[in-house]
Design a protein around this motif. Sequence first.
Motif, PDB file in Angstrom:
ATOM      1  N   UNK A   1       0.832  -1.201   0.000  1.00 55.64           N
ATOM      2  CA  UNK A   1       0.000   0.000   0.000  1.00 55.64           C
ATOM      3  C   UNK A   1       0.874   1.263   0.000  1.00 55.64           C
ATOM      4  N   UNK A   2       1.967   1.188   0.760  1.00 55.15           N
ATOM      5  CA  UNK A   2       2.867   2.347   0.809  1.00 55.15           C
ATOM      6  C   UNK A   2       3.505   2.609  -0.547  1.00 55.15           C
ATOM      7  N   UNK A   3       3.885   1.540  -1.248  1.00 56.16           N
ATOM      8  CA  UNK A   3       4.463   1.691  -2.588  1.00 56.16           C
ATOM      9  C   UNK A   3       3.447   2.301  -3.543  1.00 56.16           C
ATOM     10  N   UNK A   4       2.208   1.861  -3.443  1.00 54.74           N
ATOM     11  CA  UNK A   4       1.156   2.397  -4.303  1.00 54.74           C
ATOM     12  C   UNK A   4       0.944   3.888  -4.048  1.00 54.74           C
TER      13      UNK A   4
ATOM     14  N   UNK B   1       1.608   5.711 -13.516  1.00 52.06           N
ATOM     15  CA  UNK B   1       2.112   4.332 -13.572  1.00 52.06           C
ATOM     16  C   UNK B   1       0.940   3.389 -13.339  1.00 52.06           C
ATOM     17  N   UNK B   2       0.731   2.433 -14.224  1.00 54.11           N
ATOM     18  CA  UNK B   2      -0.400   1.511 -14.040  1.00 54.11           C
ATOM     19  C   UNK B   2      -0.223   0.620 -12.815  1.00 54.11           C
ATOM     20  N   UNK B   3      -1.352   0.194 -12.286  1.00 57.80           N
ATOM     21  CA  UNK B   3      -1.314  -0.651 -11.079  1.00 57.80           C
ATOM     22  C   UNK B   3      -0.593  -1.974 -11.324  1.00 57.80           C
TER      23      UNK B   3
ATOM     24  N   UNK C   1       1.877  -2.526 -13.161  1.00 57.87           N
ATOM     25  CA  UNK C   1       3.324  -2.339 -13.138  1.00 57.87           C
ATOM     26  C   UNK C   1       3.829  -2.177 -11.701  1.00 57.87           C
ATOM     27  N   UNK C   2       3.047  -1.401 -10.898  1.00 53.16           N
ATOM     28  CA  UNK C   2       3.413  -1.263  -9.473  1.00 53.16           C
ATOM     29  C   UNK C   2       3.462  -2.627  -8.792  1.00 53.16           C
ATOM     30  N   UNK C   3       2.478  -3.425  -9.090  1.00 49.84           N
ATOM     31  CA  UNK C   3       2.415  -4.746  -8.457  1.00 49.84           C
ATOM     32  C   UNK C   3       3.605  -5.589  -8.852  1.00 49.84           C
ATOM     33  N   UNK C   4       3.974  -5.543 -10.127  1.00 47.77           N
ATOM     34  CA  UNK C   4       5.094  -6.366 -10.589  1.00 47.77           C
ATOM     35  C   UNK C   4       6.418  -5.893  -9.985  1.00 47.77           C
ATOM     36  N   UNK C   5       6.600  -4.569  -9.974  1.00 52.34           N
ATOM     37  CA  UNK C   5       7.845  -4.029  -9.397  1.00 52.34           C
ATOM     38  C   UNK C   5       7.950  -4.351  -7.907  1.00 52.34           C
ATOM     39  N   UNK C   6       6.807  -4.171  -7.214  1.00 44.78           N
ATOM     40  CA  UNK C   6       6.829  -4.454  -5.764  1.00 44.78           C
ATOM     41  C   UNK C   6       7.152  -5.918  -5.493  1.00 44.78           C
ATOM     42  N   UNK C   7       6.485  -6.821  -6.199  1.00 49.23           N
ATOM     43  CA  UNK C   7       6.711  -8.254  -5.976  1.00 49.23           C
ATOM     44  C   UNK C   7       8.158  -8.626  -6.246  1.00 49.23           C
ATOM     45  N   UNK C   8       8.720  -8.036  -7.328  1.00 51.70           N
ATOM     46  CA  UNK C   8      10.100  -8.363  -7.645  1.00 51.70           C
ATOM     47  C   UNK C   8      11.051  -7.862  -6.564  1.00 51.70           C
ATOM     48  N   UNK C   9      10.864  -6.616  -6.139  1.00 53.62           N
ATOM     49  CA  UNK C   9      11.737  -6.058  -5.100  1.00 53.62           C
ATOM     50  C   UNK C   9      11.581  -6.773  -3.768  1.00 53.62           C
ATOM     51  N   UNK C  10      10.334  -7.064  -3.431  1.00 55.41           N
ATOM     52  CA  UNK C  10      10.081  -7.744  -2.155  1.00 55.41           C
ATOM     53  C   UNK C  10      10.717  -9.125  -2.153  1.00 55.41           C
ATOM     54  N   UNK C  11      10.620  -9.849  -3.254  1.00 55.81           N
ATOM     55  CA  UNK C  11      11.209 -11.194  -3.340  1.00 55.81           C
ATOM     56  C   UNK C  11      12.729 -11.122  -3.255  1.00 55.81           C
TER      57      UNK C  11
END
Length: 435
Positions: free
Chosen positions: A233-236, A243-245, A247-257
């Motif tokens: 939520x903070x990243x969003x 920026x489309x949602x 893309x945010x989701x993909x970037x967040x998942x990659x960074x978090x992993x």
Amino acid sequence: MTSGPTPRAVGPTAEAPPGTVRMPEVKQERVDALRRMKRLAVGLLLFAAAVYVLCRVVGDGEGAWGYVQATAEASMVGGLADWFAVTALFRHPLRLPIPHTAIIPNKKDQIGEGLATFVREYFLTTEVLGERVVAARVPERVGEWLADPVHAQRLSEELSSAISGMANVMRDEQIRTSVAAFADKRLRQLDIAPLLARLVDAVCDAGQHQAALSTFLRGARKFLDSNRSEFRQRVAMESPEWVPDWLDERVFNKGFSLLQSFLTDVIDDDTHGLRKGFDTQLRELAEQLRTDPTRIAKVEAARDQLLDHPRIHEYLNDLWDSMKTLLLNETGDPDSDLRRSAESLTVRAGEVLRDDPQVRDRVNDALRRLSGHVATHYADDLTDVISSTIARWDTEETSRRLELQVGRDLQFIRINGTVVGALAGLAIYTLTQLF
């Protein structure tokens, strides 16, 4: 004829001079024994006098009567002479101020000084006291007593009672303030930076810093997993609106992993570079705490700031109460670790004193030096107790007490004088008749 008034069973005279010391009462048995001996001595003297009178009245001084009369005469002379000698020790015979009589009352102070000098010269010497210390076998006997578990337990109980009693009578407010001030002063004087450096070195040498790092990293990984939605939520919120949602989701998942994978790699790899860097930084911190004046000054300032905190002041003020409570609980419980440790140490100390000759020799040597020091520096003070005490005794009462102590034996002198005088008189009269 008696040797003066019989000593009373009660203590001193009613009119004692100022500054005199009243002596304890004596046993009635001693008084009765002296009276019996006096009656026996007087009885023998009166018997000799009666025989003499009989010889003068009935006999003519010739023949056998002459021998009996001479014997009675000499017996009376011997008995009277020894009565005078014995009485002169304690009082004036017949209350007549004859020179060199009433020796003890007149020479009481000199007798005390002489006794004190005798004790000082022949008893309180380094050689005599040293010999008596060795002969007393003090370390061995004390060791035997302490090595007995029953005695050790008793000593532990007595010490516990003494400690509890002292703790209960102490003024808590004064001690509380003193303990707090002492603890604060000692903590401020403590070189805490070198102490922290040694602590860091010990932690690193034991590898505990790596274990702590692993624990921290596992906690961080768990924290991230538990709060994944919050981070998403903070990243969003921070992401630009264009920026489309997806893309945010993909970037967040990659960074978090990647972050989770990095934490897992560090946790699982004991030789990871981050661990080595952590170890190096701690080692450098320990060295700075030992050598860097700036770092040391910061640590000391932090120490003083911490000690100035009100909560720390409150803790130091309550330190005595905590110590007292702990002490009373430990000393009052027979099964406490403190009591058991005290008993065990007492038994062990007793066994060492009893069985180790080297320890006994060292203790004996220390006792000899102590006794020699006392004899050298305090013999006069100790013997002054004798002379000053005797000087403060009531004169008449002292004479009576001494008569009670030795008077019974002195009456034998009177008895022997009466008997020996009779034999001497008989011998002299017989030789006179023969030659």
